[in-house]
Design an enzyme around this catalytic site. Structure first.
Site, PDB file in Angstrom:
ATOM      1  N   HIS A  76      23.636  43.194  43.078  1.00  0.00           N
ATOM      2  CA  HIS A  76      24.274  43.538  41.805  1.00  0.00           C
ATOM      3  C   HIS A  76      23.571  42.806  40.674  1.00  0.00           C
ATOM      4  O   HIS A  76      23.560  41.586  40.649  1.00  0.00           O
ATOM      5  CB  HIS A  76      25.764  43.184  41.837  1.00  0.00           C
ATOM      6  CG  HIS A  76      26.580  44.159  42.634  1.00  0.00           C
ATOM      7  ND1 HIS A  76      27.517  44.990  42.076  1.00  0.00           N
ATOM      8  CD2 HIS A  76      26.557  44.467  43.948  1.00  0.00           C
ATOM      9  CE1 HIS A  76      28.053  45.765  43.006  1.00  0.00           C
ATOM     10  NE2 HIS A  76      27.493  45.461  44.161  1.00  0.00           N
ATOM     11  N   TYR A 205      35.475  43.113  35.357  1.00  0.00           N
ATOM     12  CA  TYR A 205      36.426  42.031  35.076  1.00  0.00           C
ATOM     13  C   TYR A 205      37.151  42.444  33.804  1.00  0.00           C
ATOM     14  O   TYR A 205      36.560  42.455  32.736  1.00  0.00           O
ATOM     15  CB  TYR A 205      35.706  40.706  34.849  1.00  0.00           C
ATOM     16  CG  TYR A 205      35.122  40.069  36.096  1.00  0.00           C
ATOM     17  CD1 TYR A 205      33.925  40.524  36.654  1.00  0.00           C
ATOM     18  CD2 TYR A 205      35.770  38.997  36.710  1.00  0.00           C
ATOM     19  CE1 TYR A 205      33.397  39.925  37.789  1.00  0.00           C
ATOM     20  CE2 TYR A 205      35.244  38.387  37.849  1.00  0.00           C
ATOM     21  CZ  TYR A 205      34.057  38.851  38.378  1.00  0.00           C
ATOM     22  OH  TYR A 205      33.525  38.266  39.501  1.00  0.00           O
ATOM     23  N   PRO A 294      39.596  31.754  42.046  1.00  0.00           N
ATOM     24  CA  PRO A 294      38.618  32.725  42.554  1.00  0.00           C
ATOM     25  C   PRO A 294      37.759  33.422  41.500  1.00  0.00           C
ATOM     26  O   PRO A 294      36.692  33.942  41.845  1.00  0.00           O
ATOM     27  CB  PRO A 294      39.480  33.752  43.293  1.00  0.00           C
ATOM     28  CG  PRO A 294      40.842  33.620  42.706  1.00  0.00           C
ATOM     29  CD  PRO A 294      40.983  32.184  42.300  1.00  0.00           C
ATOM     30  N   LYS A 298      33.008  31.376  43.071  1.00  0.00           N
ATOM     31  CA  LYS A 298      32.140  30.219  43.297  1.00  0.00           C
ATOM     32  C   LYS A 298      32.425  29.491  44.624  1.00  0.00           C
ATOM     33  O   LYS A 298      31.602  28.696  45.083  1.00  0.00           O
ATOM     34  CB  LYS A 298      32.301  29.208  42.146  1.00  0.00           C
ATOM     35  CG  LYS A 298      31.517  29.571  40.918  1.00  0.00           C
ATOM     36  CD  LYS A 298      30.052  29.194  41.065  1.00  0.00           C
ATOM     37  CE  LYS A 298      29.151  29.865  40.052  1.00  0.00           C
ATOM     38  NZ  LYS A 298      28.557  31.126  40.492  1.00  0.00           N
ATOM     39  N   TYR A 386      27.153  32.511  36.643  1.00  0.00           N
ATOM     40  CA  TYR A 386      27.658  33.455  37.648  1.00  0.00           C
ATOM     41  C   TYR A 386      26.651  33.619  38.783  1.00  0.00           C
ATOM     42  O   TYR A 386      27.016  33.633  39.962  1.00  0.00           O
ATOM     43  CB  TYR A 386      27.929  34.807  36.981  1.00  0.00           C
ATOM     44  CG  TYR A 386      28.740  35.781  37.811  1.00  0.00           C
ATOM     45  CD1 TYR A 386      30.093  35.978  37.562  1.00  0.00           C
ATOM     46  CD2 TYR A 386      28.153  36.515  38.847  1.00  0.00           C
ATOM     47  CE1 TYR A 386      30.839  36.878  38.316  1.00  0.00           C
ATOM     48  CE2 TYR A 386      28.892  37.412  39.607  1.00  0.00           C
ATOM     49  CZ  TYR A 386      30.232  37.589  39.333  1.00  0.00           C
ATOM     50  OH  TYR A 386      30.972  38.469  40.083  1.00  0.00           O
TER      51      TYR A 386
HETATM   52  C1  DHB Z   1      35.323  39.123  44.638  1.00  0.00           C
HETATM   53  C2  DHB Z   1      36.089  37.995  44.430  1.00  0.00           C
HETATM   54  C3  DHB Z   1      35.919  37.261  43.289  1.00  0.00           C
HETATM   55  O1  DHB Z   1      36.656  36.166  43.075  1.00  0.00           O
HETATM   56  C4  DHB Z   1      35.006  37.639  42.334  1.00  0.00           C
HETATM   57  O2  DHB Z   1      34.893  36.911  41.197  1.00  0.00           O
HETATM   58  C5  DHB Z   1      34.222  38.743  42.549  1.00  0.00           C
HETATM   59  C6  DHB Z   1      34.393  39.494  43.710  1.00  0.00           C
HETATM   60  C7  DHB Z   1      35.516  39.926  45.878  1.00  0.00           C
HETATM   61  O3  DHB Z   1      36.326  39.537  46.720  1.00  0.00           O
HETATM   62  O4  DHB Z   1      34.900  40.978  45.996  1.00  0.00           O
END
Ligand code: DHB
Length: 395
Positions: A76, A205, A294, A298, A386
Site C-alpha cells: 500500500h 481513516y 491501534p 504500530k 506511518y
Molecule cells: C488495521 C489496523 C490498524 O490499527 C490500522 O491502523 C490499520 C489497519 C487492520 O487491522 O487492518
C-alpha cells in the site's frame, strides 16, 4: 512433579516478539526455549492488526522467518484521510519513498511458528509462566506450570519477557506488574471481519461527526473494518444491519460493499510504557514493555524494532561477553517507543471524537486535520511515521 530445563535464553511468550527473537538468536547459534500459555491454535487464530512497515517486512524476509510476507502481502503506497465530507490521499511513495504492507499478524505468527518448529526450536504451548527469579544474578530462571499442572523451571543465562500486556515478567523488571506510564482513552474500536470485496483501493481513516471509522482490508474476499464505540460495548449487542449502519454513516462518500459479518470484537485503547525495560539479566519487549492504541498499527512493528535492538545486545553479551549493548538497550528501544507512542496518540486524538468534545474541540480538530493534509510537510510527517522510521537508526 517438577522438571528443570537449561538453556541460554528463556523467552516467555510466543507472539511476534518472542518468536522472532528466538529465530534471530538461533541464526546466531544461541539456543533458546520459548513458552506460551496459549495453544498453537489460539495463537494462530487470534485476529490482530494487518499493517507491516517496510522495515518489519525486511527483517521477517531477510531472516528467513517468512517468505510469504513478500509473496502474499499487498503493498500500500498511501492511505486516505477523510473528514468534513472530503477525502485526502497521503501518498507515502511520493512523500517519503516508502510503503506499508497489508499482511495479517496471525499469518506472521503462522510463518514464525512453522519456521521455528522446522528449525528444531524448543517451543512449548500451554505452559504458563508464574514468575521470574534471579534477575540480578547470572542464572535467572522462569518458574512455570505446564498444562498438566506440573512445575517447570527454565534456568537460563538471560530471560526475556515477551509475554504481552499482562506480562508476568514485568514484576521482575520494574518491581510491579502494572507499573508504568499510561493513558486510557474514553473510546474503543468495534472491529468486524466480513465476506465482501474491498470498498476502496486503499485504507480509509475517517473522522466524522458520528465518530471514527477505519475501512481496512484482508483479501479480495474478506474485509476488516472498525468503528469508534464505547469501551463497554457488548460485541453481541448489534445486529448486522446496525453494524453496517454505524460503519456506513461514518464514511460518507463511499458506499461500503456489504457481506456476511463472521467475526466481531471490541478493542480497548490504552497507551502504556513500563517504567523499566531491563533489570540485570531480564528484559521486556513488545506489549510487555509497551502498548499503543491501534490507530496507525504500530504495535507489532514496534515489537519487531525492540527485537532488532535486543538481539544484537544478546549476541554481544552471550557470544563476546560484552554487556555494553545490553546496557544501551533500554535507551535505544525507548527512543523509538516514545516516538511511536506519540504517533499512535496523535492519530488517535486527531481522528476520534471524544465523548466530551466541545464545539471548540471539534473545530480545532478539523483545523488540525487541514493543517496536515494541506501541507506537504504535514503529510510527509504522517507518511514518515506511518511507514516507520528506518530500523538502521537503531543500530
Ligand atoms: C488495521 C489496523 C490498524 O490499527 C490500522 O491502523 C490499520 C489497519 C487492520 O487491522 O487492518
Amino acid at each position: 512433579m517438577t522438571a528443570t530445563v537449561t538453556t541460554r535464553v528463556a523467552i516467555i511468550g510466543a507472539g511476534p516478539a518472542g518468536l522472532l527473537l528466538s529465530h534471530l538468536l538461533a541464526d546466531a547459534g544461541i539456543e533458546s526455549v520459548v513458552i506460551d500459555q496459549r495453544t498453537r491454535e489460539e495463537i494462530e487464530n487470534t485476529i490482530r492488526a494487518g499493517i507491516l512497515e517496510e522495515g518489519t517486512v525486511g527483517v521477517l524476509s531477510s531472516s528467513g522467518a517468512s517468505d510469504r510476507v513478500v509473496t502474499a502481502a499487498s503493498r500500500h503506497e498511501g492511505i486516505e484521510l477523510r473528514f468534513a465530507g472530503e477525502g485526502y490521499r497521503i501518498d507515502f511513495a511520493a512523500l517519503v519513498g516508502r510503503a506499508v504492507y497489508l499482511y495479517p499478524q496471525h499469518e506472521v505468527l503462522k510463518d514464525l511458528i512453522r519456521a521455528r518448529l522446522a528449525g528444531g526450536q524448543d517451543l512449548r504451548f500451554g505452559v504458563t509462566a508464574q514468575r521470574v527469579e534471579g534477575a540480578g544474578t547470572d542464572r535467572p530462571a522462569v518458574i512455570a506450570t505446564d498444562a498438566e499442572g506440573r512445575t517447570l523451571t527454565i534456568e537460563a543465562e538471560f530471560v526475556v519477557g515477551a509475554d504481552g500486556s499482562r506480562s508476568v515478567a514485568r514484576a521482575a523488571v520494574s518491581g510491579s506488574s502494572t507499573g508504568g506510564y499510561f493513558r486510557e482513552y474514553p473510546f474503543a474500536w468495534f472491529g468486524i471481519l466480513c465476506e465482501a470485496p474491498p470498498s476502496s483501493e486503499e485504507l480509509i481513516y475517517s473522522n466524522s461527526p458520528d465518530g471514527f471509522a477505519l475501512i481496512s482490508q484482508r483479501s479480495a474476499t474478506v474485509q476488516r473494518m472498525y468503528f469508534q464505540c464505547d469501551p463497554d460495548t457488548d460485541p453481541a449487542a448489534y445486529s448486522e444491519e446496525q453494524l453496517w449502519d454505524e460503519l456506513q454513516k461514518r464514511v460518507p462518500g463511499t458506499t461500503l460493499a456489504q457481506g456476511p459479518i463472521f467475526q466481531r470484537d471490541v478493542l480497548r485503547f490504552r497507551s502504556f510504557v513500563a517504567h523499566e525495560l531491563l533489570k540485570g539479566r531480564v528484559a521486556l519487549i513488545g506489549d510487555a514493555a509497551h502498548t499503543v492504541p491501534p490507530t496507525g498499527a504500530k504495535g507489532m512493528n514496534l515489537a519487531v524494532a525492540d527485537v532488532v535492538v535486543l538481539e544484537k545486545a544478546l549476541r554481544a553479551l552471550l557470544l563476546e561477553d560484552d554487556s555494553r549493548p545490553l546496557e544501551a538497550f533500554p535507551e535505544k528501544a525507548l527512543h523509538r517507543i516514545w516516538k511511536a507512542q506519540h504517533f499512535s496518540w496523535w492519530m488517535t486524538s486527531m481522528l476520534h471524537v471524544a465523548p466530551d468534545a466541545s464545539d471548540f474541540d471539534r473545530r480545532r480538530q478539523l483545523g488540525e486535520l487541514r493543517s496536515v493534509v494541506e501541507s506537504e510537510h504535514g503529510r510527509a510527517y504522517l507518511a514518515e511515521a506511518y511507514t516507520g522510521w528506518p530500523l538502521e537508526g537503531l543500530t
